[in-house]
Design a protein around this motif. Structure first.
Motif, PDB file in Angstrom:
ATOM      1  N   ALA A  91      -9.586  10.102  52.038  1.00 25.17           N
ATOM      2  CA  ALA A  91      -8.667   8.844  52.989  1.00 25.17           C
ATOM      3  C   ALA A  91     -10.393   7.977  52.213  1.00 25.17           C
ATOM      4  O   ALA A  91      -9.485   6.982  51.012  1.00 25.17           O
ATOM      5  CB  ALA A  91      -8.738   8.535  53.605  1.00 25.17           C
ATOM      6  N   ALA A  92     -11.484   7.778  52.493  1.00 25.38           N
ATOM      7  CA  ALA A  92     -12.316   7.095  52.504  1.00 25.38           C
ATOM      8  C   ALA A  92     -12.558   7.300  50.516  1.00 25.38           C
ATOM      9  O   ALA A  92     -12.637   6.065  49.649  1.00 25.38           O
ATOM     10  CB  ALA A  92     -13.922   7.246  52.597  1.00 25.38           C
ATOM     11  N   LYS A  93     -12.849   7.983  49.751  1.00 23.65           N
ATOM     12  CA  LYS A  93     -12.831   8.453  48.295  1.00 23.65           C
ATOM     13  C   LYS A  93     -11.550   7.208  48.262  1.00 23.65           C
ATOM     14  O   LYS A  93     -11.185   6.953  46.688  1.00 23.65           O
ATOM     15  CB  LYS A  93     -13.230   9.322  47.925  1.00 23.65           C
ATOM     16  N   THR A  94     -10.227   7.714  48.647  1.00 16.63           N
ATOM     17  CA  THR A  94      -9.644   7.115  47.528  1.00 16.63           C
ATOM     18  C   THR A  94      -9.171   5.327  47.952  1.00 16.63           C
ATOM     19  O   THR A  94      -8.574   5.200  46.602  1.00 16.63           O
ATOM     20  CB  THR A  94      -8.154   7.955  48.353  1.00 16.63           C
ATOM     21  N   VAL A  95      -9.560   5.094  49.353  1.00 19.13           N
ATOM     22  CA  VAL A  95      -9.678   3.974  49.136  1.00 19.13           C
ATOM     23  C   VAL A  95     -11.131   3.120  47.899  1.00 19.13           C
ATOM     24  O   VAL A  95     -10.575   1.855  47.604  1.00 19.13           O
ATOM     25  CB  VAL A  95      -9.877   3.793  50.615  1.00 19.13           C
ATOM     26  N   GLU A  96     -12.239   4.042  47.989  1.00 15.31           N
ATOM     27  CA  GLU A  96     -12.687   3.663  47.538  1.00 15.31           C
ATOM     28  C   GLU A  96     -12.423   3.311  46.074  1.00 15.31           C
ATOM     29  O   GLU A  96     -13.104   2.572  44.921  1.00 15.31           O
ATOM     30  CB  GLU A  96     -13.703   4.330  47.593  1.00 15.31           C
TER      31      GLU A  96
END
Length: 107
Positions: A91-96
């Protein structure tokens, strides 16, 4: 039990309600369980913030979830923490990458 209900609400995509339910459990939990429960609250709030289009709020909640849940791995109270942390990282990579379209957490 509020934990089971909170997890069920996360599974159902009812993130705000999950936050409320888990917070209820957190308030009466022994000190040794508070970070675990707070980490789950952060997971629920991260997905809630993503749904509201709040990128900064989502990023902050994902980081807090990671920090609070990591010590409880690989599993705690029936929750696969290792798998959940992988979902938080994804999820963090998607948001980034600029998207708030998060795959719902599978608990």
């Amino acid at each position: 039990m509020a934990l089971e209900r909170g997890l069920e609400l996360i599974r159902d995509g009812e993130y705000f309600e999950a936050h409320e339910e888990l917070e209820e459990e957190w308030l009466t939990a022994p000190a040794s369980e508070r970070d675990f429960l707070q980490g789950l609250v952060h997971v629920a709030v991260a997905w809630y913030q993503a749904g509201r289009g709040n990128r900064v709020g989502c990023e902050r909640q994902l980081e807090k979830a990671r920090r609070r849940l990591t010590p409880y791995g690989p599993a705690h109270r029936g929750v696969d923490i290792a798998a959940l942390l992988l979902q938080v990282e994804t999820a963090a990579k998607t948001v980034e990458a600029g998207s708030l379209e998060l795959t719902p957490p599978a608990l």
